[in-house]
Design a protein around this motif. Structure first.
Motif, PDB file in Angstrom:
ATOM      1  N   HIS A 162      -8.573   6.352  72.078  1.00 14.90           N
ATOM      2  CA  HIS A 162      -9.954   6.536  72.513  1.00 14.90           C
ATOM      3  C   HIS A 162     -10.588   5.165  72.730  1.00 14.90           C
ATOM      4  CE1 HIS A 162      -9.241  10.537  70.822  1.00 14.90           C
ATOM      5  NE2 HIS A 162      -8.856   9.915  69.721  1.00 14.90           N
ATOM      6  N   CYS A 163     -11.213   4.991  73.867  1.00 18.94           N
ATOM      7  CA  CYS A 163     -11.818   3.705  74.208  1.00 18.94           C
ATOM      8  C   CYS A 163     -13.239   3.918  74.720  1.00 18.94           C
ATOM      9  CB  CYS A 163     -10.985   3.002  75.283  1.00 18.94           C
ATOM     10  SG  CYS A 163     -11.757   1.516  75.986  1.00 18.94           S
ATOM     11  N   VAL A 164     -14.209   3.254  74.080  1.00 20.08           N
ATOM     12  CA  VAL A 164     -15.561   3.203  74.639  1.00 20.08           C
ATOM     13  C   VAL A 164     -15.546   2.096  75.682  1.00 20.08           C
ATOM     14  CG1 VAL A 164     -18.003   2.868  74.165  1.00 20.08           C
ATOM     15  CG2 VAL A 164     -16.567   4.018  72.476  1.00 20.08           C
ATOM     16  N   ALA A 165     -15.502   2.487  76.956  1.00 28.10           N
ATOM     17  CA  ALA A 165     -15.226   1.550  78.044  1.00 28.10           C
ATOM     18  C   ALA A 165     -16.429   0.712  78.434  1.00 28.10           C
ATOM     19  CB  ALA A 165     -14.721   2.309  79.264  1.00 28.10           C
ATOM     20  N   GLY A 166     -17.615   1.146  78.064  1.00 33.71           N
ATOM     21  CA  GLY A 166     -18.820   0.409  78.427  1.00 33.71           C
ATOM     22  C   GLY A 166     -20.036   1.286  78.281  1.00 33.71           C
ATOM     23  N   SER A 167     -21.193   0.660  78.256  1.00 31.37           N
ATOM     24  CA  SER A 167     -22.422   1.423  78.080  1.00 31.37           C
ATOM     25  C   SER A 167     -23.579   0.704  78.751  1.00 31.37           C
ATOM     26  CB  SER A 167     -22.721   1.612  76.586  1.00 31.37           C
ATOM     27  OG  SER A 167     -23.850   2.430  76.395  1.00 31.37           O
ATOM     28  N   ILE A 168     -24.402   1.476  79.440  1.00 34.42           N
ATOM     29  CA  ILE A 168     -25.649   0.980  80.029  1.00 34.42           C
ATOM     30  C   ILE A 168     -26.790   1.699  79.339  1.00 34.42           C
ATOM     31  CG2 ILE A 168     -27.054   0.884  82.120  1.00 34.42           C
ATOM     32  CD1 ILE A 168     -24.486   0.693  83.737  1.00 34.42           C
ATOM     33  N   TRP A 188     -25.982   5.623  79.700  1.00 37.44           N
ATOM     34  CA  TRP A 188     -24.710   6.113  80.205  1.00 37.44           C
ATOM     35  C   TRP A 188     -23.619   5.371  79.458  1.00 37.44           C
ATOM     36  CZ3 TRP A 188     -22.018   3.876  85.073  1.00 37.44           C
ATOM     37  CH2 TRP A 188     -20.740   4.418  85.198  1.00 37.44           C
ATOM     38  N   THR A 189     -22.878   6.098  78.628  1.00 38.56           N
ATOM     39  CA  THR A 189     -21.750   5.532  77.899  1.00 38.56           C
ATOM     40  C   THR A 189     -20.474   6.174  78.413  1.00 38.56           C
ATOM     41  OG1 THR A 189     -23.064   5.115  75.909  1.00 38.56           O
ATOM     42  CG2 THR A 189     -20.669   5.204  75.637  1.00 38.56           C
ATOM     43  N   LEU A 190     -19.508   5.347  78.788  1.00 36.24           N
ATOM     44  CA  LEU A 190     -18.244   5.818  79.350  1.00 36.24           C
ATOM     45  C   LEU A 190     -17.179   5.830  78.266  1.00 36.24           C
ATOM     46  CD1 LEU A 190     -16.612   6.625  81.908  1.00 36.24           C
ATOM     47  CD2 LEU A 190     -16.145   4.177  82.235  1.00 36.24           C
ATOM     48  N   MET A 191     -16.614   7.020  77.992  1.00 35.65           N
ATOM     49  CA  MET A 191     -15.599   7.181  76.953  1.00 35.65           C
ATOM     50  C   MET A 191     -14.301   7.662  77.588  1.00 35.65           C
ATOM     51  SD  MET A 191     -17.889   8.830  73.868  1.00 35.65           S
ATOM     52  CE  MET A 191     -16.586   8.556  72.671  1.00 35.65           C
ATOM     53  N   PRO A 230      -7.493   3.882  84.286  1.00 31.91           N
ATOM     54  CA  PRO A 230      -8.956   3.786  84.208  1.00 31.91           C
ATOM     55  C   PRO A 230      -9.522   2.398  84.418  1.00 31.91           C
ATOM     56  CG  PRO A 230      -8.044   3.854  82.003  1.00 31.91           C
ATOM     57  CD  PRO A 230      -6.874   3.997  82.940  1.00 31.91           C
ATOM     58  N   ARG A 231      -8.662   1.409  84.562  1.00 28.48           N
ATOM     59  CA  ARG A 231      -9.152   0.035  84.682  1.00 28.48           C
ATOM     60  C   ARG A 231      -9.781  -0.193  86.052  1.00 28.48           C
ATOM     61  NH1 ARG A 231      -3.635  -2.838  82.903  1.00 28.48           N
ATOM     62  NH2 ARG A 231      -2.923  -1.168  84.283  1.00 28.48           N
ATOM     63  N   GLY A 232     -10.951  -0.816  86.023  1.00 26.48           N
ATOM     64  CA  GLY A 232     -11.674  -1.077  87.263  1.00 26.48           C
ATOM     65  C   GLY A 232     -13.128  -0.648  87.137  1.00 26.48           C
ATOM     66  N   THR A 233     -13.732  -0.316  88.263  1.00 26.17           N
ATOM     67  CA  THR A 233     -15.166  -0.005  88.297  1.00 26.17           C
ATOM     68  C   THR A 233     -15.401   1.490  88.428  1.00 26.17           C
ATOM     69  OG1 THR A 233     -15.679  -2.145  89.292  1.00 26.17           O
ATOM     70  CG2 THR A 233     -17.334  -0.417  89.515  1.00 26.17           C
ATOM     71  N   TRP A 234     -16.173   2.032  87.480  1.00 26.41           N
ATOM     72  CA  TRP A 234     -16.622   3.417  87.504  1.00 26.41           C
ATOM     73  C   TRP A 234     -18.054   3.445  88.024  1.00 26.41           C
ATOM     74  CZ3 TRP A 234     -13.758   7.722  85.641  1.00 26.41           C
ATOM     75  CH2 TRP A 234     -12.519   7.396  85.085  1.00 26.41           C
ATOM     76  N   VAL A 235     -18.353   4.401  88.880  1.00 21.81           N
ATOM     77  CA  VAL A 235     -19.676   4.486  89.499  1.00 21.81           C
ATOM     78  C   VAL A 235     -20.322   5.823  89.145  1.00 21.81           C
ATOM     79  CG1 VAL A 235     -20.972   4.500  91.660  1.00 21.81           C
ATOM     80  CG2 VAL A 235     -19.002   2.975  91.394  1.00 21.81           C
ATOM     81  N   LEU A 236     -21.549   5.769  88.654  1.00 20.23           N
ATOM     82  CA  LEU A 236     -22.322   6.963  88.336  1.00 20.23           C
ATOM     83  C   LEU A 236     -23.466   7.087  89.337  1.00 20.23           C
ATOM     84  CD1 LEU A 236     -22.450   9.163  85.956  1.00 20.23           C
ATOM     85  CD2 LEU A 236     -24.448   7.869  85.192  1.00 20.23           C
ATOM     86  N   GLU A 237     -23.609   8.272  89.932  1.00 27.74           N
ATOM     87  CA  GLU A 237     -24.693   8.543  90.875  1.00 27.74           C
ATOM     88  C   GLU A 237     -25.557   9.677  90.328  1.00 27.74           C
ATOM     89  OE1 GLU A 237     -23.353   8.201  95.283  1.00 27.74           O
ATOM     90  OE2 GLU A 237     -21.661   9.062  94.177  1.00 27.74           O
ATOM     91  N   ILE A 246     -19.987   0.613  85.860  1.00 23.25           N
ATOM     92  CA  ILE A 246     -19.379   0.011  84.669  1.00 23.25           C
ATOM     93  C   ILE A 246     -17.979  -0.436  85.047  1.00 23.25           C
ATOM     94  CG2 ILE A 246     -18.439   0.439  82.363  1.00 23.25           C
ATOM     95  CD1 ILE A 246     -20.726   2.327  81.826  1.00 23.25           C
ATOM     96  N   THR A 247     -17.719  -1.712  84.881  1.00 24.83           N
ATOM     97  CA  THR A 247     -16.387  -2.255  85.132  1.00 24.83           C
ATOM     98  C   THR A 247     -15.699  -2.465  83.784  1.00 24.83           C
ATOM     99  OG1 THR A 247     -17.114  -3.355  87.160  1.00 24.83           O
ATOM    100  CG2 THR A 247     -15.070  -4.133  86.153  1.00 24.83           C
ATOM    101  N   THR A 248     -14.503  -1.948  83.665  1.00 28.27           N
ATOM    102  CA  THR A 248     -13.843  -1.941  82.359  1.00 28.27           C
ATOM    103  C   THR A 248     -12.371  -2.309  82.473  1.00 28.27           C
ATOM    104  OG1 THR A 248     -13.302  -0.566  80.444  1.00 28.27           O
ATOM    105  CG2 THR A 248     -13.346   0.529  82.573  1.00 28.27           C
ATOM    106  N   GLU A 249     -11.843  -2.859  81.393  1.00 23.75           N
ATOM    107  CA  GLU A 249     -10.405  -3.085  81.247  1.00 23.75           C
ATOM    108  C   GLU A 249      -9.777  -2.001  80.374  1.00 23.75           C
ATOM    109  OE1 GLU A 249      -8.383  -5.362  82.669  1.00 23.75           O
ATOM    110  OE2 GLU A 249     -10.132  -5.858  83.904  1.00 23.75           O
TER     111      GLU A 249
END
Length: 643
Positions: A471-477, A591-594, A568-575, A493-496
């Motif tokens: 489980h990885c919390v990939a980023g949060s705005i 917005w938290t990406l899990m 999942p590595r790269g940029t996730w876009v939320l609209e 959110i850009t994540t590794e």
């Protein structure tokens, strides 16, 4: 496979997930109940019973999860709290501090749906009527559109030795088609607190769980139950009933007790209920139920994990099953339905968390287009339908796979569902079939397609347990962003994906977008999310009946399965935007990406190679077609000149 303390569903992660999933409880009635959660010491069963009876309760039941937790239940569960029970609770609280009152809330069963009012003669065996098992075009259906169970039967699998529990409002275990394989030891009535989960017959026939139950393969009164028919030889297939839905309210402790009932005996739990499908409710499991489900997938079946099958919902286009915290849970397999010509049923909800589909009924008024099953009073019916029929069908298919390989974990079953479900002839006018970044074909309404029993048992036979889950919390705005009609809010959110850490996720299973957002009209909100590999998931569709302007979504975990197997590595876009007739405004606060998945999954690599090979072959075929067309044009031109 039980997760390791370091990387799996740890206590810390569970606390985090519980915090994320403590839902807005706007759907709860806030009813006062006579049910209490009391924490004593671990070996206090006798003391708990004595305390309960001393203070006016019927007794106390020790909960199978947690330490020293007891359910104090009242004498009569059909009534709400009396003054006497209130004073008893107050006296009890003076002596014991760890007492937690159980709030009552609403849960709604999915189905039973009448296809029409035509009476059908039930005197003949019904096997040929069960088009969803072997579809030859009967009942105005599409030939070949079925669960492909015949192939599983030919391979010798019947579901023998697999126990399925039906969690609903009772089961008529005295029915002649059910009695021979009823497992009384694995059954319980949490509505009446006794071992006899018999339905309470009502004038409106509301309590029809027998419709969702298994039966032996006989022809008494022509009854051949659909779940049993998938098993074929059901005399050796134990079936249990858990009555938990039939009371004026639902409580967290009743749900948790039902979901955790005998997890070392019961393999599959089938649930055809959930929050009200009214298009405006946002609700899901409370804390105790979440804890019970977590224990189930980690400890059930000797550590391989309990398998929870859930009906996706009957709210139709007015609702979105991502607003149902049971159907959209990572720990459940959410099942939608198709009708006998491959279209969506009018009551089907769509969402990105649906994993696969089975069948319900026909849209035409054909009296034989429903699901054939046992009914109340020892009868049979051809008129069962709804996603309440779809979920038990899936449970039957999973039983076949478990017989083929009893070592399958709860995650193995999800992977098998993704890999073997077929598009077949399913189609929807709104949602088209698409492929994700590794070539898996999916549909926003049908998930990865209709379950294929033959394909699943063949793959299950030699299946190797999937790698460990991380489980990885990939980023949060968490800054405030305004939303207005006519302008989409676009966040990235850009994540590794936690690369370089112990919890690195390389191959995706589930993805959650935990969102906090308020709007002047919640039902007009639309939320989409696009993965780094270009797969777009519709996390929330418009719900025209949802007028909420105050509660919104508070840390709500919108889930998608559409990016299964992707990197999942790269940029996730939320609209986030609005869709409706009137202008609206809103505020997104978080917005938290899990990310949830594995670090290695060889079969995904094979899928990628196969997909790339198919692409290369398709391009080759295109070139060959162009060459053939050029030769034809030249020949025609030459012939015209000669003429």
């Amino acid at each position: 496979m039980r997760a390791s303390p370091r990387h799996g569903t740890t206590v810390g992660f569970m606390l985090l997930l519980n915090a994320l999933l403590l839902l807005d409880t706007q759907a709860a009635e806030g009813a006062l109940t006579d049910h209490l959660l009391v924490q004593l010491h671990e070996d206090a069963q006798d003391e708990a019973h004595q305390l309960a009876t001393q203070h006016g309760f019927q007794s106390a039941r020790k909960l199978p999860f947690g330490e020293g937790l007891f359910h104090f239940y009242p004498q009569d569960t059909s009534k709400r709290r009396s003054k006497r029970s209130t004073s008893s609770r107050q006296r009890l609280q003076k002596d014991y501090r760890n007492i937690f009152e159980q709030e009552g809330f609403s849960r709604q069963k999915r189905g039973y749906r009448n296809i029409n009012d035509i009476e059908v003669n039930m005197s003949d065996p019904l096997f040929t009527k069960q088009w969803y098992l072997i579809n030859t075009g009967q009942a105005d259906g599409t030939p070949g559109l079925d669960l492909n169970v015949a192939e599983a039967w030919q391979l010798g699998y019947t579901g023998k030795g697999v126990t399925i529990a039906i969690m609903d409002d009772g089961i008529d275990y005295l029915h002649p088609d059910l009695a021979s394989n009823y497992n009384a030891d694995a059954s319980y009535d949490f509505s009446s607190n006794d071992p006899f989960p018999f339905p309470r017959y009502t004038d409106d026939w509301f309590n029809r769980t027998t419709l969702c139950s298994s039966s032996n393969n006989n022809t008494i009164n022509g009854c051949l139950n659909f779940l049993c028919q998938i098993h074929m030889e059901c005399a050796g297939v134990p079936m249990s009933g858990i009555r938990m839905l039939d009371q004026p309210f639902m409580t967290d402790i009743i749900e948790a007790s039902s979901i955790s009932h005998m997890p070392q005996v019961i393999d599959i739990y089938s649930a055809s209920w959930g929050p009200t499908d009214d298009g405006k409710t946002v609700d899901g499991p409370r804390e105790l139920t979440l804890q019970a489900m977590a224990d189930g997938v980690n400890k059930g079946r000797g550590g391989k994990g309990s398998i929870y099958v859930w009906a996706s919902g009957d709210g139709g286009s007015y609702d979105d099953c991502n607003c149902d915290g049971y159907a959209s849970s990572m720990w459940t397999i959410s099942i939608n339905s198709a009708i006998n010509d491959g279209r969506t049923a009018l009551y089907d909800e769509s969402c990105s968390s649906t994993l696969a589909s089975t069948f319900s009924n026909g849209r035409k008024r054909n009296p034989e287009a429903g699901v054939a099953t046992t009914d109340l009073y020892g009868n049979c019916t051809l008129r069962h339908s709804g996603t309440s029929a779809a979920a038990p069908e899936a449970a039957g298919v999973f039983a076949l796979a478990l017989e083929a390989n009893p070592d399958l974990t709860w995650r193995d079953m999800q992977h098998l569902s993704v890999l073997t479900s077929k598009r077949n002839q399913l189609h929807d006018e709104v949602h088209q079939w698409r492929r994700n970044g590794v070539g898996l074909e999916f549909n926003h309404l049908f998930g990865y397609g209709v379950l294929d029993a033959g394909g699943m048992v063949k793959m299950a036979k030699d299946w190797k347990t999937v790698p460990e889950r991380f489980h990885c919390v990939a980023g949060s705005i968490q800054e405030t962003h305004k939303i207005q009609s006519g302008n989409k809010l676009v966040l990235a959110i850009t994540t590794e994906a936690c690369q370089g850490k112990d919890n690195f996720v390389r191959y995706l299973e589930h993805v959650q977008a935990v969102v906090t957002v308020n709007a002047s009209r919640r039902g007009d909100l639309n939320i989409n999310m696009t993965s780094p590999m270009g797969t777009k998931s519709i996390l929330l569709s418009r719900r025209p009946r949802d007028d909420d302007s105050k509660v919104g979504f508070d840390k709500w975990p919108f889930m998608t399965t559409h990016t299964w197997g992707e990197d999942p590595r790269g940029t996730w876009v939320l609209e986030v935007g609005f869709h409706g007739e009137e202008p609206q405004r809103g505020v997104l606060k978080e917005w938290t990406l899990m990310l949830h998945g594995t670090q290695s999954a060889p079969y995904i690599d094979q899928i990628v190679r196969d997909y790339q090979s198919k692409l290369a072959m398709s391009k080759k075929e295109e070139l060959e077609e162009e060459l053939d067309e050029a030769i034809d044009r030249s020949l025609k031109s030459l012939m015209s000149k000669n003429n």
